[in-house]
Write a protein that holds these residues in place. Structure first.
Motif, PDB file in Angstrom:
ATOM      1  N   ALA A   1       0.837  -1.201   0.000  1.00 38.32           N
ATOM      2  CA  ALA A   1       0.000   0.000   0.000  1.00 38.32           C
ATOM      3  C   ALA A   1       0.872   1.252   0.000  1.00 38.32           C
ATOM      4  CB  ALA A   1      -0.905  -0.002   1.227  1.00 38.32           C
ATOM      5  N   ARG A   2       0.290   2.351  -0.428  1.00 33.73           N
ATOM      6  CA  ARG A   2       1.029   3.620  -0.481  1.00 33.73           C
ATOM      7  C   ARG A   2       1.591   3.991   0.884  1.00 33.73           C
ATOM      8  NH1 ARG A   2      -0.813   8.763   0.296  1.00 33.73           N
ATOM      9  NH2 ARG A   2      -2.965   8.009   0.317  1.00 33.73           N
ATOM     10  N   THR A   3       0.844   3.696   1.955  1.00 34.08           N
ATOM     11  CA  THR A   3       1.286   4.047   3.303  1.00 34.08           C
ATOM     12  C   THR A   3       2.473   3.216   3.771  1.00 34.08           C
ATOM     13  OG1 THR A   3      -0.450   2.568   4.125  1.00 34.08           O
ATOM     14  CG2 THR A   3      -0.940   4.931   4.069  1.00 34.08           C
ATOM     15  N   ALA A   4       2.798   2.129   3.050  1.00 33.38           N
ATOM     16  CA  ALA A   4       3.927   1.276   3.439  1.00 33.38           C
ATOM     17  C   ALA A   4       5.217   1.662   2.733  1.00 33.38           C
ATOM     18  CB  ALA A   4       3.602  -0.185   3.138  1.00 33.38           C
ATOM     19  N   LEU A   5       5.167   2.646   1.861  1.00 34.98           N
ATOM     20  CA  LEU A   5       6.356   3.019   1.089  1.00 34.98           C
ATOM     21  C   LEU A   5       7.234   3.955   1.911  1.00 34.98           C
ATOM     22  CD1 LEU A   5       4.628   3.562  -2.383  1.00 34.98           C
ATOM     23  CD2 LEU A   5       5.619   1.466  -1.414  1.00 34.98           C
ATOM     24  N   ARG A   6       7.863   3.380   2.939  1.00 33.53           N
ATOM     25  CA  ARG A   6       8.674   4.136   3.890  1.00 33.53           C
ATOM     26  C   ARG A   6       9.885   3.306   4.297  1.00 33.53           C
ATOM     27  NH1 ARG A   6       4.143   5.322   8.378  1.00 33.53           N
ATOM     28  NH2 ARG A   6       6.012   5.081   9.647  1.00 33.53           N
ATOM     29  N   PRO A   7      10.999   3.936   4.622  1.00 32.22           N
ATOM     30  CA  PRO A   7      12.187   3.188   5.045  1.00 32.22           C
ATOM     31  C   PRO A   7      11.941   2.287   6.256  1.00 32.22           C
ATOM     32  CG  PRO A   7      12.780   5.446   4.519  1.00 32.22           C
ATOM     33  CD  PRO A   7      11.275   5.389   4.492  1.00 32.22           C
ATOM     34  N   ASP A   8      11.085   2.755   7.191  1.00 30.39           N
ATOM     35  CA  ASP A   8      10.858   1.951   8.389  1.00 30.39           C
ATOM     36  C   ASP A   8       9.853   0.825   8.162  1.00 30.39           C
ATOM     37  OD1 ASP A   8       8.610   3.525   8.152  1.00 30.39           O
ATOM     38  OD2 ASP A   8       8.639   4.275  10.214  1.00 30.39           O
ATOM     39  N   ALA A   9       9.464   0.596   6.909  1.00 31.59           N
ATOM     40  CA  ALA A   9       8.581  -0.531   6.591  1.00 31.59           C
ATOM     41  C   ALA A   9       9.367  -1.809   6.321  1.00 31.59           C
ATOM     42  CB  ALA A   9       7.717  -0.197   5.375  1.00 31.59           C
ATOM     43  N   ALA A  10      10.689  -1.758   6.398  1.00 33.55           N
ATOM     44  CA  ALA A  10      11.513  -2.930   6.091  1.00 33.55           C
ATOM     45  C   ALA A  10      11.155  -4.157   6.931  1.00 33.55           C
ATOM     46  CB  ALA A  10      12.992  -2.584   6.241  1.00 33.55           C
ATOM     47  N   PRO A  11      10.904  -4.033   8.247  1.00 33.81           N
ATOM     48  CA  PRO A  11      10.525  -5.226   9.015  1.00 33.81           C
ATOM     49  C   PRO A  11       9.236  -5.859   8.493  1.00 33.81           C
ATOM     50  CG  PRO A  11      11.203  -3.468  10.488  1.00 33.81           C
ATOM     51  CD  PRO A  11      11.087  -2.857   9.124  1.00 33.81           C
ATOM     52  N   TRP A  12       8.222  -5.027   8.228  1.00 39.94           N
ATOM     53  CA  TRP A  12       6.963  -5.554   7.693  1.00 39.94           C
ATOM     54  C   TRP A  12       7.185  -6.214   6.338  1.00 39.94           C
ATOM     55  CZ3 TRP A  12       4.834  -3.779   3.058  1.00 39.94           C
ATOM     56  CH2 TRP A  12       3.636  -4.413   2.694  1.00 39.94           C
TER      57      TRP A  12
END
Length: 293
Positions: free
Chosen positions: A165-176
């Motif tokens: 999802a667009r909201t997951a396009l972040r550097p801190d989303a790596a664990p997810w």
């Protein structure tokens, strides 16, 4: 993993399109396994994978079927998983960078599980993978991922789908991102050792409560396999504490708990695989029901 990540829930709190349940940290989803039943996807009676004629000439072991596929799998003899892989970073707002990250994680998983299967003398072929921003149609399993899911595995085409999802396009989303990819990959591992076939056939004739237990054994084993692989990737992956954070701060509805297990149980099995680094730690089929709640 079908449940939405804590990252997405937190991000969603800032969007006007969020549902009231998400503001309170509650997740309302229908509880369904994050893999499509083989009988709904395959075109021949035999859903289990089989080696090619060339592979049959190798010194491969015979895979057990039925319950023993889970309790006595030759994969449990494989050594500690290990692979050094270069994984790129995720850039804010960039689906391209997220796709490159998931592709790199998947390539590393190919190396890890190919090595583990080779050590256990089991035939293996890696899965296909699709990283997408909207649901797409699989030729055998229909719309993927399953509705309301982050990821779903289709045994009919040996393909897993992950929705970013667009909201997951972040550097801190790596664990997810790395965990959901490793979890869906874990279902392919189960497919290759006849476990998904057993779960489907047994659940088809079992009372609902027993079928839920079978589903939890499958899902929690996939969590554990994810832990094994993530641990084997070493320093390229986020820390264990980053993965722990995925299992806190929100609640699952009853249907999700019934077929996937409590968040605390999911985290325990992920940690069990992570600490051991060996597939033998992931036998969810020999333990009692209280260990797969």
């Amino acid at each position: 993993m079908r449940r939405p990540s804590r990252l997405l829930l937190v991000s969603c709190a800032f969007l006007t399109a969020c549902s009231p349940g998400m503001f309170s940290g509650q997740v309302e989803r229908s509880g369904q396994p994050d893999r499509v039943p083989l009988k709904a996807a395959r075109t021949s009676p035999a859903g289990s994978p089989s080696p090619s004629s060339a592979a049959k000439e190798l010194d491969l072991v015979s895979l057990p079927t039925g319950l023993t596929a889970g309790t006595d799998s030759p994969l449990y003899t494989a050594p500690k998983a290990k692979a050094h892989c270069d994984v790129p970073s995720i850039k804010s707002g960039s689906f391209t960078s997220m796709k490159k990250y998931m592709t790199a994680v998947s390539a590393c998983l190919d190396r890890i599980w190919t090595s583990e299967f080779r050590a256990a003398k089991i035939y293996y072929s890696p899965p296909e993978r699709k990283f997408i921003q909207r649901r797409v149609r699989d030729p055998k399993c229909g719309m993927m991922p399953a509705k309301g899911a982050d990821g779903t595995y289709c045994g009919g085409t040996k393909t897993y789908y992950v929705l970013a999802a667009r909201t997951a396009l972040r550097p801190d989303a790596a664990p997810w991102a790395s965990e959901v990819v490793a979890h869906e990959y874990g279902h392919h591992v189960q497919h290759m050792i006849n476990i998904l076939d057993y779960e489907e056939s047994a659940a088809g004739v079992a009372p609902k409560s027993d079928a839920d237990v079978l589903s939890r054994r499958v899902e929690l084993q996939a969590e554990c396999f994810a832990g094994v692989a993530i641990s084997g990737m070493g320093g390229e992956m986020p820390s264990w504490w980053d993965y722990r954070s995925l299992y806190t701060g929100y609640a699952l509805d009853g249907a999700w708990v019934r077929d996937h297990g409590k968040l605390s149980t999911q985290m325990r099995w992920l940690g069990r695989g992570y600490r051991s680094g060996k597939p033998e730690a992931c036998d969810t089929w020999s333990v009692s029901k209280r260990d797969v709640t």
